[in-house]
Motif scaffolding. Structure first.
Motif, mmCIF file in Angstrom:
data_model
loop_
_atom_site.group_PDB
_atom_site.id
_atom_site.type_symbol
_atom_site.label_atom_id
_atom_site.label_comp_id
_atom_site.label_asym_id
_atom_site.label_seq_id
_atom_site.Cartn_x
_atom_site.Cartn_y
_atom_site.Cartn_z
ATOM 1 N N ARG A 1 37.414 36.645 32.498
ATOM 2 C CA ARG A 1 36.982 35.447 33.227
ATOM 3 C C ARG A 1 38.057 34.370 33.181
ATOM 4 N NH1 ARG A 1 32.239 34.155 30.563
ATOM 5 N NH2 ARG A 1 33.486 32.990 29.087
ATOM 6 N N ALA A 2 38.708 34.257 32.015
ATOM 7 C CA ALA A 2 39.707 33.202 31.843
ATOM 8 C C ALA A 2 40.934 33.427 32.730
ATOM 9 C CB ALA A 2 40.133 33.125 30.374
ATOM 10 N N CYS A 3 41.251 34.684 32.998
ATOM 11 C CA CYS A 3 42.438 34.985 33.805
ATOM 12 C C CYS A 3 42.029 35.019 35.278
ATOM 13 C CB CYS A 3 43.041 36.324 33.380
ATOM 14 S SG CYS A 3 43.564 36.317 31.660
ATOM 15 N N LYS A 4 42.182 33.901 35.951
ATOM 16 C CA LYS A 4 41.723 33.776 37.338
ATOM 17 C C LYS A 4 42.543 34.666 38.272
ATOM 18 C CE LYS A 4 39.260 30.356 35.704
ATOM 19 N NZ LYS A 4 39.054 30.280 34.250
ATOM 20 N N ASN A 5 41.845 35.201 39.303
ATOM 21 C CA ASN A 5 42.555 35.999 40.300
ATOM 22 C C ASN A 5 43.146 35.090 41.378
ATOM 23 O OD1 ASN A 5 40.495 35.549 42.320
ATOM 24 N ND2 ASN A 5 39.221 37.045 41.227
ATOM 25 N N GLU A 6 43.886 35.672 42.285
ATOM 26 C CA GLU A 6 44.617 34.881 43.292
ATOM 27 C C GLU A 6 43.677 34.042 44.161
ATOM 28 O OE1 GLU A 6 47.272 33.466 44.402
ATOM 29 O OE2 GLU A 6 48.127 34.109 42.503
ATOM 30 N N VAL A 7 42.514 34.621 44.492
ATOM 31 C CA VAL A 7 41.549 33.883 45.319
ATOM 32 C C VAL A 7 41.032 32.658 44.554
ATOM 33 C CG1 VAL A 7 39.267 34.022 46.404
ATOM 34 C CG2 VAL A 7 40.903 35.910 46.658
ATOM 35 N N GLU A 8 40.723 32.848 43.291
ATOM 36 C CA GLU A 8 40.240 31.724 42.484
ATOM 37 C C GLU A 8 41.333 30.660 42.325
ATOM 38 O OE1 GLU A 8 37.042 33.554 39.338
ATOM 39 O OE2 GLU A 8 39.095 34.301 39.175
#
Lengths: 604, 604
Positions: free
Chosen positions: B310-317
């Motif tokens: 959860r802490a490692c956001k993806n590109e969309v986030e």
């Protein structure tokens, strides 16, 4: 010469010695034998008599292990030693494996077979390491079996060097700064406060510090091998080989310290029945834990209660170390002058450089020993962090490259450790730029102020941030503790990436040694020792801040400094440091060397 | 208005409510009752229905506990709340004690008497905390007894607010960036790799992230209260109050997720018999551990397996949070413009400032909620780190002083959190100097590059070193994790003095918020959010380095910057930041505000 350049082992050790070890194993009914690097004293440096791993395998690194089965054998080293192990160990005899990734337990789990008996010497393993090994053996259906005597020692036999019996002598108050009785009462009170009635002390540096004595059982440090039991009331029992006891020692120890022999130790441990006894699992082997538990003592696991008091040097020790550094700085400056003159026209080989430096230190008349074997790394050898010159590897310094020299001395009043990197001929722009980045980190860590409670882990990044910004880093810690005429590596404090919960306290001595290593080309390291200063008010501030006083005094090669990369603050800091070097070291020097020092320490 | 300024408790709560609690205790045969701050979800922020400590004592801080005996009672708070607790709690009813130094266990050990029964609600205590309490009670000869129902809940009765039942809705892929099925399979594989067949998930932010849903049970964050069991194959059981289930939810969850009610949870846990089940002792109360152990499951303690993903956001986030910050930056810039014009001639009070800022955010049309109640601290109130304005404490900004405004918003595409400190009238030289020291720390932490494996603890000192050098510091962490339309405080990463073993990874969002607080005078804090950037080559370097991209975009008050205290590098960094603010925020603004922004973000 104190330092030697011969290799004490060679790759034939494995093929020669493993069959002897296997024979002794089989006489004891063992299918395998564990051979850790550690000896009975869990020391970093070993007396030759205890370098079992070296004798069995040929490997001389400072950490490792081996496992010998009747039909196979493996040696385990960490990432620092992957090249060295291939050079020193016969790979027909030993499979090379990683010490960290899985290590010995993972190997045991896969290599041992059901019902096998795997021998271990309980005096050589820490209790935590042993617990992991026992679990791994159990998973394979094998059994760990304690051995007495160690079959390796039987195989070694007459060829084994004798145990060291260097005389144990008083370390007088003019250097120690605090009576042993005072230390013993102070530490005894800390035991009582933790609910312990006694502590078993096995670290040689603790024996030395607590009783204000020094020995010589371990090369490059004045450590006496021995053990002690300290009671909460400050009385103690000290176990030393009688051959090491000098005539004046009993009187020096006083009547609160009972001097006994190592043979008395098991009985003394048994007498702790019913008491709560502090033992350090990082310093004392499983044997002590088993002996105490077997005797019905309550074992309290905790850090050696002398570690923190020893690390926080008193005023006498700090003044002593200042004096030692002033003296050592003059010897080093003479060496750097020689490198800057003769060394530029006729670059020396590494062994010549090491010998020259040792001669300058010897000439002080105060040298008790080197504090470690000098590292002189010419050009590409400088990039090998754990390099030590030998006859076989010895290399001549190259014009247009760098010579890295990491060295130190043991004096009665203090222990030194210093690294200087010197340009031979004209350095490349890249060398100078990277030297300057290392210097920026070194300066940041030297000038930082910090509040009480700050740990070395919190400060480590200061020494790296300039390198990081340029996509560079170094793969070693930034600072280690240093003793007062004791070990050159001392805990519990440390400046490194790895978490360390020990807050830096006034009087702690630490190295500040960032570096940069270009494989196959050159190495850079700049190392001074610095002592933590007491909390002090800062004008206009609100909270007292600790800081560092730099102890090491020797010029830093300005030919490698790119002035434009330094901030005004950094330039002023380097100039102020060089002014101190001129002031303290200058008056000790011959006119020609002094003139040179004035020149190379002039403001940037 | 979303934010309110009334106090939800008062000191009469203790004298009014404790007798009711004692009556309910006595009906259950209890001599004492433990009242932790935590609720059934171990959340930082509580729904009103679960603020048991507030109802019993009047205390509304974010951490604490109380113990009520029939003849005495005590409340426990940490150093942050020593002033607040005296203001909120009746000291005739509650003795005030330290939460940290000894805390509840030490009190129990001395205050409980042999044979007493001390009630605890097993859903409210972490297993580790409970273990300490049990030992303490046992030492006093007393017994901890689980209670159902909680006597406090019985005493609260009809006056207790209802449990929140905010609708749970889909969080669409355009914001989440990854299908729930993909997340569930990814996390399920990590369970399998650890030898677990399932995990019990109780953190509301984990429920929200894993199933791509949002709720509204906890003020200031879109959290749905609930629980889930995730199986290693990616299938799951999700337990939600049926009143919260919106019509489209089952289809959104898909057929690998079985939607059930909280009443089904005990049976579902019982069905885990014989399985290895991961549970996070920091997120799940003792009740879960007891239910699973009682059912014959093997409980594996470990961190919530969704915390790190959860802490490692993806590109969309990350793109969403950039958009959210651009929008939020425009609202904040309008507010800062108002403060710089009207606010200078007619300084507002704190509530007026908070209301104005909320109105600008509301006007974006995208505001889902504030991400926390805005802190506006005028002059001396700015020095109280945990200050929130209320009608009673509300203070007018003072000419010649500072106004500190710490605020944030929840948008569908991201969560913001930003602090700006603004001069009202002419600041003193001391204010500007200290603001500049805080700024130097903020800039150092914004521009640092670092290798993989570096933790937040290693970087904390960068934000403090300029203050330390001047004998100053601040008593809070430097950076906390931030969610993506989720909690504004999110783990597991953190930038603080305290050791934290979690390496910073690409996509993690953290605050960078050093400060300085002069008690009774003013407070300074500069806070931007920044996202960890992937390892990237640096020209001329050897190792790829991570770094930070600053997300927050709003001007920093240059009237408080002492240019001479900044290095060239720092000046260029601030100018470049301000250029980005102009570029991204400027085009969104009305001409007058844009002209002002151009002016206040001009190069130093």
């Amino acid at each position: 010469m104190r330092q030697t350049f011969d290799e004490s082992t060679d790759p034939s050790f494995g093929p020669q010695h493993v069959p002897l070890i296997r024979k002794a194993m089989s006489d004891q009914g063992l299918d395998a034998l564990l051979i850790p690097h550690e000896d009975e004293h869990q020391n970093e440096y070993l007396p030759a008599a205890n370098d079992r791993l070296g004798w069995a395998t040929g490997f001389t690194g400072s950490a490792g292990a081996a496992v010998i089965f009747q039909d196979k054998a493996a040696i385990f080293v960490d990432g620092r030693y992957t090249l060295q192990v291939r050079d020193q160990v016969d790979q027909q005899t030993f499979e090379i494996r990683d010490l960290v990734d899985g290590g010995v337990p993972a190997y045991l789990e896969s290599a041992a077979r059901r019902g096998q008996a795997i021998g271990y010497d309980p005096r050589l393993h820490s209790p935590d390491a042993l617990a992991h090994l026992k679990i791994a053996a159990a998973k394979a259906g094998a059994e760990l079996r304690p051995v007495t005597p160690n079959p390796l020692d039987q195989a070694w036999g007459q060829a084994r060097p004798p145990q060291p019996v260097a005389p144990v002598v008083a370390h007088p108050l003019q250097y120690a700064g605090e009576e042993s009785a005072s230390k013993r009462h102070r530490v005894g009170e800390s035991l009582a406060a933790r609910g312990a009635q006694a502590a078993v002390l096995t670290a040689p540096s603790t024996i030395a510090w607590l009783f204000n004595v020094r020995g010589g059982d371990v090369i490059r440090s004045p450590l006496p091998l021995g053990q002690a039991i300290l009671n909460a009331d400050g009385s103690a029992r000290l176990f030393l080989d009688p051959q090491k006891v000098t005539p004046d020692l009993p009187a020096w120890l006083g009547n609160q310290v009972r001097l006994e022999t190592p043979a008395d130790l098991p009985q003394a441990l048994a007498e702790l029945k019913g008491k709560t006894v502090l033992v350090d699992p990082a310093q004392s082997s499983a044997w002590y834990f088993e002996a105490l538990s077997g005797a019905g003592a309550e074992v309290l696991r905790g850090e050696d209660p002398c570690a923190l008091p020893r690390a926080c040097k008193n005023e006498v020790e700090i003044q002593g170390t200042r004096n030692a550094h002033a003296r050592d700085g003059a010897a080093l400056t003479r060496f750097l002058h020689w490198l800057a003159t003769e060394g530029q026209t006729n670059p020396p080989d590494e062994i010549t450089a090491v010998s020259k430096l040792e001669a300058f230190r010897e000439a002080t008349g105060a040298l008790k020993d080197l504090s470690f074997d000098t590292i002189a790394g010419a050009a590409s050898n400088g990039a090998i962090v754990h390099y030590r010159p030998t006859q076989r590897l010895n290399k001549r310094a190259e014009t247009g490259s760098l010579l890295l020299v990491d060295s130190g001395a043991q004096y009665l009043d203090g222990t030194t450790d210093v690294t200087r990197t010197v340009a031979i001929g004209e350095p490349s722009a890249e060398m100078a730029e990277r030297f300057t980045l290392v210097l920026k980190g070194h300066l940041a860590l030297a000038r930082v102020r910090f509040p009480a409670g700050t740990t070395g882990s919190s400060l480590d990044a200061l020494a790296r941030m300039a390198l990081w910004a340029h996509g560079l880093d170094y793969d070693h810690g930034t600072g280690h503790g240093v003793g007062s005429y004791l070990g050159v590596h001392e805990g519990p404090q440390r400046i490194a990436k790895a978490p360390n919960a020990v807050a830096l306290r006034p009087g702690m001595i630490l190295s500040n040694e960032p570096g940069y290593y270009k494989e196959g080309a050159y190495g850079i390291r700049i190392e001074n020792l610095q002592v933590v200063t007491p909390p002090a008010e800062i004008p206009g501030g609100e909270r007292p801040m600790l800081g560092f006083e730099t102890l090491t005094l020797a010029p830093i090669d300005r030919r490698l400094v790119v002035k434009a990369l330094l901030s005004d603050e950094e330039r002023a800091q380097l100039d102020a440091y060089h002014a101190r070097v001129r002031e303290v070291v200058g008056p000790q020097l011959e006119p020609a060397v002094r003139a040179w020092l004035d020149e190379v320490t002039a403001p940037l």
